[in-house]
Write a protein that holds these residues in place. Structure first.
Motif, PDB file in Angstrom:
ATOM      1  N   ALA A 181     -18.826  49.292  49.617  1.00  0.00           N
ATOM      2  CA  ALA A 181     -18.560  48.003  50.254  1.00  0.00           C
ATOM      3  C   ALA A 181     -19.196  46.850  49.487  1.00  0.00           C
ATOM      4  O   ALA A 181     -18.645  45.742  49.441  1.00  0.00           O
ATOM      5  N   ARG A 182     -20.334  47.095  48.839  1.00  0.00           N
ATOM      6  CA  ARG A 182     -21.018  46.024  48.127  1.00  0.00           C
ATOM      7  C   ARG A 182     -20.555  45.885  46.672  1.00  0.00           C
ATOM      8  O   ARG A 182     -20.688  44.814  46.073  1.00  0.00           O
ATOM      9  N   ALA A 183     -20.019  46.969  46.106  1.00  0.00           N
ATOM     10  CA  ALA A 183     -19.599  46.925  44.700  1.00  0.00           C
ATOM     11  C   ALA A 183     -18.149  46.479  44.527  1.00  0.00           C
ATOM     12  O   ALA A 183     -17.801  45.884  43.497  1.00  0.00           O
ATOM     13  N   MET A 184     -17.283  46.757  45.502  1.00  0.00           N
ATOM     14  CA  MET A 184     -15.863  46.473  45.341  1.00  0.00           C
ATOM     15  C   MET A 184     -15.552  44.990  45.114  1.00  0.00           C
ATOM     16  O   MET A 184     -14.636  44.666  44.356  1.00  0.00           O
ATOM     17  N   PRO A 185     -16.267  44.037  45.747  1.00  0.00           N
ATOM     18  CA  PRO A 185     -15.977  42.629  45.431  1.00  0.00           C
ATOM     19  C   PRO A 185     -16.161  42.285  43.952  1.00  0.00           C
ATOM     20  O   PRO A 185     -15.508  41.366  43.441  1.00  0.00           O
ATOM     21  N   TYR A 186     -17.033  43.002  43.232  1.00  0.00           N
ATOM     22  CA  TYR A 186     -17.194  42.763  41.789  1.00  0.00           C
ATOM     23  C   TYR A 186     -16.022  43.359  41.014  1.00  0.00           C
ATOM     24  O   TYR A 186     -15.567  42.784  40.016  1.00  0.00           O
ATOM     25  N   ILE A 187     -15.522  44.512  41.454  1.00  0.00           N
ATOM     26  CA  ILE A 187     -14.350  45.102  40.802  1.00  0.00           C
ATOM     27  C   ILE A 187     -13.116  44.244  41.082  1.00  0.00           C
ATOM     28  O   ILE A 187     -12.258  44.067  40.210  1.00  0.00           O
ATOM     29  N   ASN A 188     -13.041  43.687  42.290  1.00  0.00           N
ATOM     30  CA  ASN A 188     -11.902  42.844  42.671  1.00  0.00           C
ATOM     31  C   ASN A 188     -12.230  41.363  42.533  1.00  0.00           C
ATOM     32  O   ASN A 188     -11.724  40.534  43.306  1.00  0.00           O
ATOM     33  N   GLU A 189     -13.060  41.009  41.554  1.00  0.00           N
ATOM     34  CA  GLU A 189     -13.511  39.620  41.437  1.00  0.00           C
ATOM     35  C   GLU A 189     -12.377  38.655  41.109  1.00  0.00           C
ATOM     36  O   GLU A 189     -12.482  37.452  41.370  1.00  0.00           O
ATOM     37  N   THR A 190     -11.279  39.164  40.549  1.00  0.00           N
ATOM     38  CA  THR A 190     -10.155  38.279  40.239  1.00  0.00           C
ATOM     39  C   THR A 190      -9.295  37.996  41.460  1.00  0.00           C
ATOM     40  O   THR A 190      -8.335  37.230  41.375  1.00  0.00           O
ATOM     41  N   GLY A 191      -9.625  38.596  42.598  1.00  0.00           N
ATOM     42  CA  GLY A 191      -8.892  38.309  43.817  1.00  0.00           C
ATOM     43  C   GLY A 191      -7.537  38.986  43.861  1.00  0.00           C
ATOM     44  O   GLY A 191      -7.323  40.034  43.243  1.00  0.00           O
ATOM     45  N   GLY A 192      -6.636  38.392  44.595  1.00  0.00           N
ATOM     46  CA  GLY A 192      -5.303  38.966  44.748  1.00  0.00           C
ATOM     47  C   GLY A 192      -4.415  38.021  45.532  1.00  0.00           C
ATOM     48  O   GLY A 192      -4.764  36.868  45.784  1.00  0.00           O
ATOM     49  N   THR A 193      -3.245  38.520  45.928  1.00  0.00           N
ATOM     50  CA  THR A 193      -2.280  37.735  46.679  1.00  0.00           C
ATOM     51  C   THR A 193      -2.121  38.318  48.073  1.00  0.00           C
ATOM     52  O   THR A 193      -2.608  39.411  48.371  1.00  0.00           O
ATOM     53  N   ALA A 194      -1.416  37.589  48.943  1.00  0.00           N
ATOM     54  CA  ALA A 194      -1.150  38.094  50.286  1.00  0.00           C
ATOM     55  C   ALA A 194      -0.315  39.366  50.226  1.00  0.00           C
ATOM     56  O   ALA A 194      -0.510  40.289  51.027  1.00  0.00           O
ATOM     57  N   ASP A 195       0.607  39.438  49.258  1.00  0.00           N
ATOM     58  CA  ASP A 195       1.437  40.641  49.123  1.00  0.00           C
ATOM     59  C   ASP A 195       0.597  41.850  48.713  1.00  0.00           C
ATOM     60  O   ASP A 195       0.826  42.968  49.178  1.00  0.00           O
ATOM     61  N   SER A 196      -0.376  41.642  47.835  1.00  0.00           N
ATOM     62  CA  SER A 196      -1.221  42.756  47.419  1.00  0.00           C
ATOM     63  C   SER A 196      -2.101  43.234  48.573  1.00  0.00           C
ATOM     64  O   SER A 196      -2.375  44.431  48.706  1.00  0.00           O
ATOM     65  N   ALA A 197      -2.536  42.317  49.437  1.00  0.00           N
ATOM     66  CA  ALA A 197      -3.308  42.709  50.618  1.00  0.00           C
ATOM     67  C   ALA A 197      -2.451  43.530  51.572  1.00  0.00           C
ATOM     68  O   ALA A 197      -2.912  44.525  52.147  1.00  0.00           O
ATOM     69  N   LEU A 198      -1.198  43.128  51.741  1.00  0.00           N
ATOM     70  CA  LEU A 198      -0.290  43.879  52.609  1.00  0.00           C
ATOM     71  C   LEU A 198      -0.008  45.259  52.030  1.00  0.00           C
ATOM     72  O   LEU A 198       0.063  46.254  52.764  1.00  0.00           O
ATOM     73  N   SER A 199       0.149  45.344  50.704  1.00  0.00           N
ATOM     74  CA  SER A 199       0.361  46.637  50.056  1.00  0.00           C
ATOM     75  C   SER A 199      -0.844  47.552  50.262  1.00  0.00           C
ATOM     76  O   SER A 199      -0.695  48.755  50.497  1.00  0.00           O
ATOM     77  N   ALA A 200      -2.041  46.980  50.188  1.00  0.00           N
ATOM     78  CA  ALA A 200      -3.249  47.764  50.435  1.00  0.00           C
ATOM     79  C   ALA A 200      -3.281  48.267  51.875  1.00  0.00           C
ATOM     80  O   ALA A 200      -3.658  49.411  52.139  1.00  0.00           O
ATOM     81  N   ALA A 201      -2.873  47.415  52.820  1.00  0.00           N
ATOM     82  CA  ALA A 201      -2.841  47.821  54.224  1.00  0.00           C
ATOM     83  C   ALA A 201      -1.873  48.976  54.441  1.00  0.00           C
ATOM     84  O   ALA A 201      -2.156  49.907  55.205  1.00  0.00           O
ATOM     85  N   GLN A 202      -0.743  48.930  53.768  1.00  0.00           N
ATOM     86  CA  GLN A 202       0.234  50.012  53.890  1.00  0.00           C
ATOM     87  C   GLN A 202      -0.316  51.322  53.337  1.00  0.00           C
ATOM     88  O   GLN A 202      -0.092  52.397  53.903  1.00  0.00           O
ATOM     89  N   GLU A 203      -1.049  51.237  52.225  1.00  0.00           N
ATOM     90  CA  GLU A 203      -1.667  52.440  51.658  1.00  0.00           C
ATOM     91  C   GLU A 203      -2.670  53.050  52.648  1.00  0.00           C
ATOM     92  O   GLU A 203      -2.717  54.270  52.840  1.00  0.00           O
ATOM     93  N   ILE A 204      -3.481  52.204  53.268  1.00  0.00           N
ATOM     94  CA  ILE A 204      -4.473  52.695  54.226  1.00  0.00           C
ATOM     95  C   ILE A 204      -3.789  53.349  55.416  1.00  0.00           C
ATOM     96  O   ILE A 204      -4.195  54.418  55.885  1.00  0.00           O
ATOM     97  N   ALA A 205      -2.721  52.709  55.915  1.00  0.00           N
ATOM     98  CA  ALA A 205      -2.015  53.253  57.069  1.00  0.00           C
ATOM     99  C   ALA A 205      -1.349  54.580  56.742  1.00  0.00           C
ATOM    100  O   ALA A 205      -1.389  55.530  57.533  1.00  0.00           O
ATOM    101  N   GLU A 206      -0.722  54.672  55.552  1.00  0.00           N
ATOM    102  CA  GLU A 206      -0.005  55.896  55.173  1.00  0.00           C
ATOM    103  C   GLU A 206      -0.946  57.080  54.959  1.00  0.00           C
ATOM    104  O   GLU A 206      -0.530  58.232  55.073  1.00  0.00           O
ATOM    105  N   ARG A 207      -2.219  56.801  54.637  1.00  0.00           N
ATOM    106  CA  ARG A 207      -3.174  57.879  54.374  1.00  0.00           C
ATOM    107  C   ARG A 207      -4.095  58.165  55.549  1.00  0.00           C
ATOM    108  O   ARG A 207      -5.140  58.786  55.388  1.00  0.00           O
ATOM    109  N   GLY A 208      -3.708  57.683  56.727  1.00  0.00           N
ATOM    110  CA  GLY A 208      -4.441  58.061  57.938  1.00  0.00           C
ATOM    111  C   GLY A 208      -5.596  57.178  58.310  1.00  0.00           C
ATOM    112  O   GLY A 208      -6.568  57.666  58.902  1.00  0.00           O
ATOM    113  N   GLY A 209      -5.550  55.879  57.993  1.00  0.00           N
ATOM    114  CA  GLY A 209      -6.633  54.974  58.363  1.00  0.00           C
ATOM    115  C   GLY A 209      -7.728  54.909  57.315  1.00  0.00           C
ATOM    116  O   GLY A 209      -7.630  55.502  56.238  1.00  0.00           O
ATOM    117  N   THR A 210      -8.802  54.202  57.629  1.00  0.00           N
ATOM    118  CA  THR A 210      -9.858  53.954  56.644  1.00  0.00           C
ATOM    119  C   THR A 210     -10.516  55.242  56.164  1.00  0.00           C
ATOM    120  O   THR A 210     -10.726  55.444  54.973  1.00  0.00           O
TER     121      THR A 210
END
Length: 342
Positions: A215-244
């Motif tokens: 949780a503390r390291a991922m913001p450095y890996i994702n320091e370039t940010g993203g778009t609303a579509d990429s956030a939605l794609s991430a949400a779909q991945e989490i949902a398809e794999r059974g939650g967090t």
């Protein structure tokens, strides 16, 4: 609307965010059943709003909930924080896509803009320093460029993450080491991470320490940010794999993904499972899932108390609404109206 708690003499407080319901700093609402409560800050009991004052206030709550941050959610209720400082408790669970989009999409876009601005500023300062060296008379420009280089080196060498593991070991992690975080190949320990620390060298982290470090390291890996579509794609991945929890376990055990993500070449130590080489939607998903998992642990006690108070308040609301409009009241009115027209 009353201003003091019905169960204790404490004030319910005031808010400026809800035009039609200025009472209370912690508001619970149920859009499906048309109910709204002011939660007492002292005793935690839910105070039901009078029947004839609910509708405009419910519209205000629904409008604010669209821009509020979801802090925690169960199958029954969601805890939201609005930027005005108002706390909203919404009866009913948002979808995982809404949860991730509300909480992370705007932050990712803001982070992306900040990264672009920072890179542009560094480029300008570096160009100014080079210009001063080239012209031979730009002492101020050279000093500015040297300061920028010194600042960058200092930022890269100082620890930005301090994690104390379950066995008491303190791990100091720099920003470059956080970006090079890898999943450890030892599957016997379950989900494990391998990280290069500044004070004790390479360390494998397992158990609940994995969630904290991730949780503390991922913001450095994702320091370039993203778009609303990429956030939605991430949400779909989490949902398809059974939650967090299922998502974290799935990514940690994906050997094929790890073999494609190798850090180090030649004589360097080669490490598989380098997270920064994962697909972008998985990187964003790891950040969202790890942070949500940690917040679940922190807020679980608070949510249990909220659930208990909600169930108690729901029973009172059911009785109150039935007193106002008892079962069969509509049929009674319809029957007597028809009698009068005869």
């Amino acid at each position: 609307m009353y201003s003091n708690c019905l169960f204790c003499p404490s004030s319910l407080g005031r808010n400026r965010a809800l035009e039609h319901f200025p009472v209370g700093r912690r508001i619970a609402f149920d859009l499906a059943r048309g109910r709204i409560w002011a939660v007492c800050p002292r005793c935690g009991r839910w105070n039901l709003c009078p029947f004839d004052e609910r509708w405009e206030a419910l519209d205000d709550c629904a409008r604010l909930s669209e821009t509020a941050l979801v802090q925690e959610a169960t199958s029954d209720i969601s805890l939201l924080r609005h930027r005005s400082g108002l706390t909203l408790i919404q009866v009913g669970r948002p979808t995982l896509g809404e949860l991730v989009s509300w909480r992370y999409a705007r932050n990712l876009v803001r982070r992306r803009r900040g990264f672009v601005v920072t890179m542009a500023a560094l480029g300008t300062v570096s160009a100014a320093g080079l210009l001063g060296v080239a012209t031979g008379g730009g002492g101020a420009f050279s000093l500015l460029g040297s300061f920028a280089v010194f600042r960058t080196v200092w930022e890269l060498s100082r620890p930005v993450i301090d994690v104390t593991t379950a066995d008491g070991t303190c791990l100091q992690v720099t920003a470059p080491a956080a970006r090079a975080l890898c999943f450890a190949p030892d599957e016997s320990a379950g989900v494990a991470l391998r990280v290069r620390t500044k004070n004790v060298g390479f360390q494998d982290v397992s158990g609940q320490d994995v969630g904290i470090l991730l949780a503390r390291a991922m913001p450095y890996i994702n320091e370039t940010g993203g778009t609303a579509d990429s956030a939605l794609s991430a949400a779909q991945e989490i949902a398809e794999r059974g939650g967090t929890e299922g998502f974290l376990n799935s990514v940690a055990s994906d050997a094929a993904l790890h073999r494609r993500s190798v850090l180090g070449r030649g004589s360097q130590e080669r490490r598989v499972g380098a997270i920064y080489k994962f697909p972008k939607n998985l990187q964003l998903g790891l950040e969202a899932a790890s942070q949500m998992r940690q917040e679940d642990l922190v807020l679980s006690g608070e949510m249990r108390s909220i659930l208990a108070e909600w169930r108690s308040a729901e029973e009172v609301a059911e009785i109150a609404d039935n007193l106002l409009e008892p079962p069969g009241w509509d049929d009674f009115k319809r029957t007597h109206r028809s009698d009068r027209t005869r």
